[in-house]
Design a protein around this motif. Sequence first.
Motif, mmCIF file in Angstrom:
data_model
loop_
_atom_site.group_PDB
_atom_site.id
_atom_site.type_symbol
_atom_site.label_atom_id
_atom_site.label_comp_id
_atom_site.label_asym_id
_atom_site.label_seq_id
_atom_site.Cartn_x
_atom_site.Cartn_y
_atom_site.Cartn_z
ATOM 1 N N ASP A 92 0.808 -1.225 0.000
ATOM 2 C CA ASP A 92 0.000 0.000 0.000
ATOM 3 C C ASP A 92 0.845 1.281 0.000
ATOM 4 O O ASP A 92 0.312 2.377 0.183
ATOM 5 C CB ASP A 92 -0.982 -0.001 1.170
ATOM 6 C CG ASP A 92 -0.324 -0.130 2.528
ATOM 7 O OD1 ASP A 92 0.920 -0.014 2.626
ATOM 8 O OD2 ASP A 92 -1.050 -0.361 3.508
ATOM 9 N N ASP A 93 2.145 1.148 -0.191
ATOM 10 C CA ASP A 93 3.054 2.305 -0.299
ATOM 11 C C ASP A 93 2.960 3.271 0.879
ATOM 12 O O ASP A 93 3.049 4.482 0.721
ATOM 13 C CB ASP A 93 2.822 3.066 -1.615
ATOM 14 C CG ASP A 93 3.174 2.246 -2.829
ATOM 15 O OD1 ASP A 93 4.192 1.528 -2.775
ATOM 16 O OD2 ASP A 93 2.432 2.308 -3.833
ATOM 17 N N ASP A 94 2.795 2.735 2.098
ATOM 18 C CA ASP A 94 2.750 3.602 3.278
ATOM 19 C C ASP A 94 4.065 3.595 4.055
ATOM 20 O O ASP A 94 4.121 4.042 5.192
ATOM 21 C CB ASP A 94 1.581 3.216 4.189
ATOM 22 C CG ASP A 94 1.716 1.820 4.789
ATOM 23 O OD1 ASP A 94 2.672 1.085 4.419
ATOM 24 O OD2 ASP A 94 0.865 1.451 5.610
ATOM 25 N N ASN A 117 -3.244 2.332 2.728
ATOM 26 C CA ASN A 117 -2.072 3.210 2.788
ATOM 27 C C ASN A 117 -2.208 4.328 3.815
ATOM 28 O O ASN A 117 -1.273 5.074 4.042
ATOM 29 C CB ASN A 117 -1.728 3.772 1.403
ATOM 30 C CG ASN A 117 -2.794 4.654 0.830
ATOM 31 O OD1 ASN A 117 -3.887 4.765 1.386
ATOM 32 N ND2 ASN A 117 -2.483 5.273 -0.288
#
Length: 165
Positions: free
Chosen positions: A127-129, A142
């Motif tokens: 989730d690209d967090d 994210n």
Amino acid sequence: GSTTAVSSWYSYVGYAAGGVAAAAGIYKAWHVVSGSDECPEDPEKTEPGVCGCGHPDTDTDGDGTQDCKDQCPRDNKKTEAGGCGCGSSDVDSDGDTIPDCLDSCPFDAGKATPEICGCGTPDTDSDDDDVPDCMDRCPHDNDKGVAGHSGCKEAEEDSDHDGTP
């Protein structure tokens, strides 16, 4: 027939004990056919061989490569040091081109070091967090790295406006 001249000489190996020359020693005879000695200064050889005059053609580890050409003269499994050096295997168990001796994850082709999630687990962040999935309680949200009171994919509400949802 023809006559061939033979030269003979003897070298003496002795020792001294307590400052007194000892009479013990070994005489070694050398016989060389005149005109056929390509190594006249080397009593051990009459031709250069693989290693040249003045250097023995010894193969200490018996691997078929003379010590003068063998980077690992005491390792019969290697003739070159490779990435791991003499006496250590250059096997790459996971096929990632990094030999096991240099690979902290020798059975994980995706990693050479454990990084955050360890060997065998990718450091993917779905989730690209900036929290890898192996540590993310909400790997597909994210906005959250942990579920919180509302759970993943649900906004946290602070119904009493005290700063705590």
